[in-house]
Scaffold this active site. Structure first.
Site, PDB file in Angstrom:
ATOM      1  N   CYS A  94       0.855  -1.193   0.000  1.00  0.00           N
ATOM      2  CA  CYS A  94       0.000   0.000   0.000  1.00  0.00           C
ATOM      3  C   CYS A  94       0.893   1.246   0.000  1.00  0.00           C
ATOM      4  O   CYS A  94       1.778   1.368  -0.835  1.00  0.00           O
ATOM      5  CB  CYS A  94      -0.963  -0.055   1.177  1.00  0.00           C
ATOM      6  SG  CYS A  94      -2.246   1.211   1.161  1.00  0.00           S
ATOM      7  N   ASP A 104      -6.966  -0.712  -9.322  1.00  0.00           N
ATOM      8  CA  ASP A 104      -6.530  -0.018  -8.113  1.00  0.00           C
ATOM      9  C   ASP A 104      -6.560   1.487  -8.363  1.00  0.00           C
ATOM     10  O   ASP A 104      -5.758   2.008  -9.123  1.00  0.00           O
ATOM     11  CB  ASP A 104      -5.114  -0.475  -7.755  1.00  0.00           C
ATOM     12  CG  ASP A 104      -4.658   0.006  -6.391  1.00  0.00           C
ATOM     13  OD1 ASP A 104      -5.256   0.960  -5.847  1.00  0.00           O
ATOM     14  OD2 ASP A 104      -3.693  -0.579  -5.876  1.00  0.00           O
ATOM     15  N   HIS A 161      -6.894  -4.045  -4.593  1.00  0.00           N
ATOM     16  CA  HIS A 161      -5.930  -3.407  -3.698  1.00  0.00           C
ATOM     17  C   HIS A 161      -6.035  -4.026  -2.306  1.00  0.00           C
ATOM     18  O   HIS A 161      -7.097  -4.103  -1.727  1.00  0.00           O
ATOM     19  CB  HIS A 161      -6.232  -1.898  -3.618  1.00  0.00           C
ATOM     20  CG  HIS A 161      -5.293  -1.155  -2.739  1.00  0.00           C
ATOM     21  ND1 HIS A 161      -4.121  -0.609  -3.214  1.00  0.00           N
ATOM     22  CD2 HIS A 161      -5.341  -0.884  -1.415  1.00  0.00           C
ATOM     23  CE1 HIS A 161      -3.495  -0.016  -2.213  1.00  0.00           C
ATOM     24  NE2 HIS A 161      -4.212  -0.181  -1.108  1.00  0.00           N
TER      25      HIS A 161
END
Length: 158
Positions: free
Chosen positions: A38, A93, A125
């Protein structure tokens, strides 16, 4: 999230230097790898750009904003990266759309950085994280195999 939002790329770069010094104090003076998930994906690449003599492998999984217009976007520091780079992207994403993937690929290519950007089609994601709603067991296993192989090939260790 307020705590996470209060951190910056610069803070992570500074912390990365402290980690590298701590490793050296313990006798780990060779090259190392870094990985981020992330928002950590951008931080892993920026750490590689900041410590090119120590970080020889940098990986990002479902990393966001790797090639945004932000001044601290990793794509802007591609010329400083000497590490081999692996980027595993989620199939869809919002934090790393196809135009950013293309921008990052071009920045890394122009800087002659050895890199792979791989799209994990069909996963969302956060797919690598077991307690995340987007967790995908097959995708997570695939990512783990890619990461361990990438580190073994790049760093020469298992």
């Amino acid at each position: 999230m307020a705590m996470v939002g209060g951190t910056t790329q610069e803070m992570t770069i500074r912390d990365s230097g402290a980690f590298l010094k701590a490793l050296a104090a313990e006798g780990v003076t060779g090259t190392v790898g870094t990985v981020g998930y992330c928002m950590g994906g951008a931080r892993a690449l920026n750490a590689a750009a900041s410590y090119p003599d120590r970080i020889k492998a940098a990986a990002s999984f479902h990393g966001g904003n790797l090639a945004s217009d932000a001044p601290d976007s990793p794509s802007r520091r591609a010329a400083d990266i000497k590490a081999r780079v692996y980027v595993g992207t989620a199939g869809v994403d919002r934090s790393f759309p196809p135009e950013q993937s293309a921008r990052l690929a071009e920045a890394l290519r122009s800087a002659e950085v050895d890199h792979v950007i791989e799209n994990y089609v069909g996963v969302a994601h956060g797919w690598c994280v077991p307690d995340h709603g987007a967790y995908d067991a097959a995708g997570a296993e695939r990512h783990w195999k890619r990461l361990t192989l990438f580190f073994a090939e790049t760093l020469g260790r298992n």
